[in-house]
Scaffold this motif. Structure first.
Motif, mmCIF file in Angstrom:
data_model
loop_
_atom_site.group_PDB
_atom_site.id
_atom_site.type_symbol
_atom_site.label_atom_id
_atom_site.label_comp_id
_atom_site.label_asym_id
_atom_site.label_seq_id
_atom_site.Cartn_x
_atom_site.Cartn_y
_atom_site.Cartn_z
ATOM 1 N N UNK A 138 90.838 -68.160 57.428
ATOM 2 C CA UNK A 138 90.848 -67.341 58.843
ATOM 3 C C UNK A 138 90.228 -66.125 58.607
ATOM 4 N N UNK A 139 90.388 -65.549 57.850
ATOM 5 C CA UNK A 139 90.037 -64.103 57.436
ATOM 6 C C UNK A 139 88.605 -64.111 56.639
ATOM 7 N N UNK A 159 82.067 -72.720 61.844
ATOM 8 C CA UNK A 159 82.868 -73.787 61.135
ATOM 9 C C UNK A 159 84.392 -73.442 60.988
ATOM 10 N N UNK A 160 84.711 -72.269 60.975
ATOM 11 C CA UNK A 160 86.046 -71.852 60.701
ATOM 12 C C UNK A 160 86.766 -71.237 61.685
ATOM 13 N N UNK A 161 86.228 -70.936 62.802
ATOM 14 C CA UNK A 161 86.700 -70.579 64.186
ATOM 15 C C UNK A 161 87.738 -69.282 63.734
ATOM 16 N N UNK A 228 90.555 -67.363 47.290
ATOM 17 C CA UNK A 228 89.459 -67.038 47.995
ATOM 18 C C UNK A 228 88.165 -67.715 47.478
ATOM 19 N N UNK A 229 87.161 -67.667 48.429
ATOM 20 C CA UNK A 229 85.828 -67.896 48.062
ATOM 21 C C UNK A 229 84.882 -66.752 48.334
ATOM 22 N N UNK A 230 84.092 -66.304 47.170
ATOM 23 C CA UNK A 230 83.365 -65.144 47.089
ATOM 24 C C UNK A 230 81.970 -65.476 47.214
ATOM 25 N N UNK A 231 81.117 -65.046 48.188
ATOM 26 C CA UNK A 231 79.519 -65.285 48.141
ATOM 27 C C UNK A 231 78.939 -63.848 48.124
#
Length: 336
Positions: A138-139, A159-161, A228-231
């Protein structure tokens, strides 16, 4: 076709594409079709090549080439990447996409691919997150305010609101305008931060789309929260060399183009051996096609590095061309 029949192709300019008002779902679905075709082995991706006319101009051209069999289209996109264009009131990235019939080589269309580049980049970020971020993310912490950044945030929010969106970029006026546009279009508050750390520390999804003139480790590994996901997809690396050391999985869009070339957020990681075919979890297309798992646990920390796929340009270009045909938008030009 007789020798007297004219050869025609469609031209779509930026205004034409804007009139189509592609929805978020249409954009995501089109790019996902390109990934599925890639995952099923129904594509050809040629390594991207670069042209730097003069280092003094502080920019270069990327040439992307590919073929998507289910769409019956081959394509070549040329996109300029000029960091200082904002000083002249121009986008940093401007592009043309050429679509061809792969059976005959006949030109099918020429499209202003500036918006296509922006949308497909955001779609790739969002589709990566669909498979690799925690579903309860969410963040968002987003570095960069270029045109692709808008679509990163917009499609991730779709996708995640998202509950909290933080943004930062080098120029204060740029990040302020970026946040205002997002607030207007998304209908929710956006936090503008004055530094990288307050933007990304503890975020569920971190996107690094900076515009650096040279590699500089501004995104610190210690700020990345477990799970976390890092892109990162900046042209020049902005991450610590040990970033990949804390990742449970590293995923790319196409290993063939990630493992070589002068540009890319993880170029130093490849050259140092930290990222190799042996340490790579896989390509996103393999996950989309169901051949490899995406996120398997809430506590996995995952990195998704995308260099940008010609397949995404072709797939979204094909969707744009089809919708334009349905609405009678665009010009039919004579080739011969």
């Amino acid at each position: 076709m007789s020798t007297l029949d004219p050869v025609l192709f469609t031209f779509l300019n930026g205004s034409d594409i804007e009139q189509l008002e592609l929805t978020d779902t249409e954009i995501l679905d089109a790019v996902e079709q390109g990934l599925l075709a890639q995952g099923h082995g129904e594509t050809v991706i040629e390594p991207r090549v670069h042209l730097t006319p003069d280092p003094a101009f502080n920019g270069h051209f990327n040439v992307l080439r590919g073929y998507v069999a289910p769409l019956g289209m081959a394509g070549v996109k040329i996109v300029g990447d000029y960091v200082d264009n904002y000083k002249s009131g121009l986008p940093s990235e401007m592009a043309l996409l050429n679509l061809f019939d792969p059976r005959t080589g006949m030109p099918l269309a020429v499209l202003d691919a500036t918006a296509i580049t922006e949308m497909r980049t955001g779609a790739l970020t969002a589709l990566g997150a669909r498979h690799l971020a925690r579903p309860d993310s969410r963040v968002l912490g987003h570095i960069g305010a270029r045109a692709t950044s808008y679509w990163n945030v917009r499609l991730l929010d779709h996708l995640f609101d998202l509950d909290e969106i933080r943004v930062h970029s080098r120029r204060p006026e740029s990040r302020k305008a970026f946040a205002e546009r997002l607030e207007h279009d998304l209908g929710k508050p956006v936090t503008v931060t004055d530094d990288w750390r307050s933007c990304v520390e503890g975020a569920d999804i971190v996107v690094e789309a900076s515009r650096l003139e040279r590699p500089e480790p501004l995104l610190r590994t210690e700020w990345i929260a477990p799970g976390a996901l890092v892109v990162p997809y900046g042209t020049m690396s902005a991450v610590d060399l040990d970033l990949t050391d804390v990742m449970d999985k590293v995923v790319v869009d196409d290993w063939g183009q990630c493992r070589s070339g002068p540009f890319g957020a993880l170029r130093a990681h490849v050259e140092s051996g930290r990222l190799s075919e042996a340490t790579l979890h896989g390509e996103l297309c393999e996950i989309v096609a169901g051949d490899k798992p995406g996120r398997e646990r809430a506590d996995e920390t995952i990195l998704f590095w995308h260099r940008g796929l010609s397949l995404s340009d072709i797939a979204l270009g094909a969707a744009v061309l089809a919708k334009a045909g349905e609405r009678g938008i665009g010009q039919r030009l004579r080739f011969s």
